[in-house]
Design an enzyme around this catalytic site. Structure first.
Site, PDB file in Angstrom:
ATOM      1  CE1 TYR A 123      -3.028  -3.032   0.333  1.00 41.10           C
ATOM      2  CE2 TYR A 123      -3.410  -2.481   2.610  1.00 41.10           C
ATOM      3  CZ  TYR A 123      -3.652  -3.286   1.526  1.00 41.10           C
ATOM      4  OH  TYR A 123      -4.524  -4.339   1.642  1.00 41.10           O
ATOM      5  CG  HIS A 134      -1.657  -8.770   0.091  1.00 45.45           C
ATOM      6  ND1 HIS A 134      -1.177  -7.493   0.135  1.00 45.45           N
ATOM      7  CD2 HIS A 134      -2.991  -8.636   0.007  1.00 45.45           C
ATOM      8  CE1 HIS A 134      -2.175  -6.627   0.074  1.00 45.45           C
ATOM      9  NE2 HIS A 134      -3.279  -7.308  -0.016  1.00 45.45           N
TER      10      HIS A 134
END
Length: 151
Positions: free
Chosen positions: A39, A120
């Site tokens: 991110y 992830h």
């Protein structure tokens, strides 16, 4: 809540406002902060540390690795926003990459141990056992107290 620029890429337009929002969320009782190295990349973890480190005892910090970034996942084309989707988030599940990113997340977040370290995305080019095995190694070493995997 996105703490980065458009397309989950780069700095937000008003960093100070995002720091204030994270602080306020914790003041109002948010007890789970979930982020990822991808991110920003890295921006979200840095903003979280800036906002609430040292972390309150009742706040669980979770982060993830297993993706790389090659640019924003949303781009402007004329007046429209176009979502690029998964091609902007290539999986990267090599054990040495997961370890490196876990250690760098610890540094960025200002932690000795991540409360929850997650994979992830499963990398289809790397045996799942190797990816999950590295998460387990990190947990056994005390780098994370829990680990998980998203499919």
């Amino acid at each position: 809540m996105r703490l980065t620029g458009l397309g989950i890429w780069g700095e937000p337009e008003d960093r100070a406002e995002y720091v204030r929002i994270v602080r306020r969320a914790v003041e109002l009782g948010v007890q789970l902060i979930d982020t990822a190295n991808s991110y920003g990349p890295y921006i979200s973890e840095v903003i979280i540390r800036e906002a609430i480190h040292p972390y309150p005892d009742d706040v669980l910090i979770a982060t993830k690795a297993g993706l790389t970034r090659n640019g924003p996942d949303v781009i402007k084309q004329g007046n429209e926003l176009v979502r690029l989707g998964p091609k902007a988030w290539p999986p990267a599940g090599r054990p040495e990459y997961l370890r490196q990113e876990a250690l760098m997340s610890l540094r960025r977040l200002g932690l000795d141990q991540i409360d929850l370290f997650q994979l992830h995305r499963v990398d289809p080019k790397v045996p799942l056992e190797e990816q999950v095995g590295e998460l387990k190694n990190l947990q056994d070493e005390g780098r994370s107290s829990r680990s998980g995997c998203r499919r």
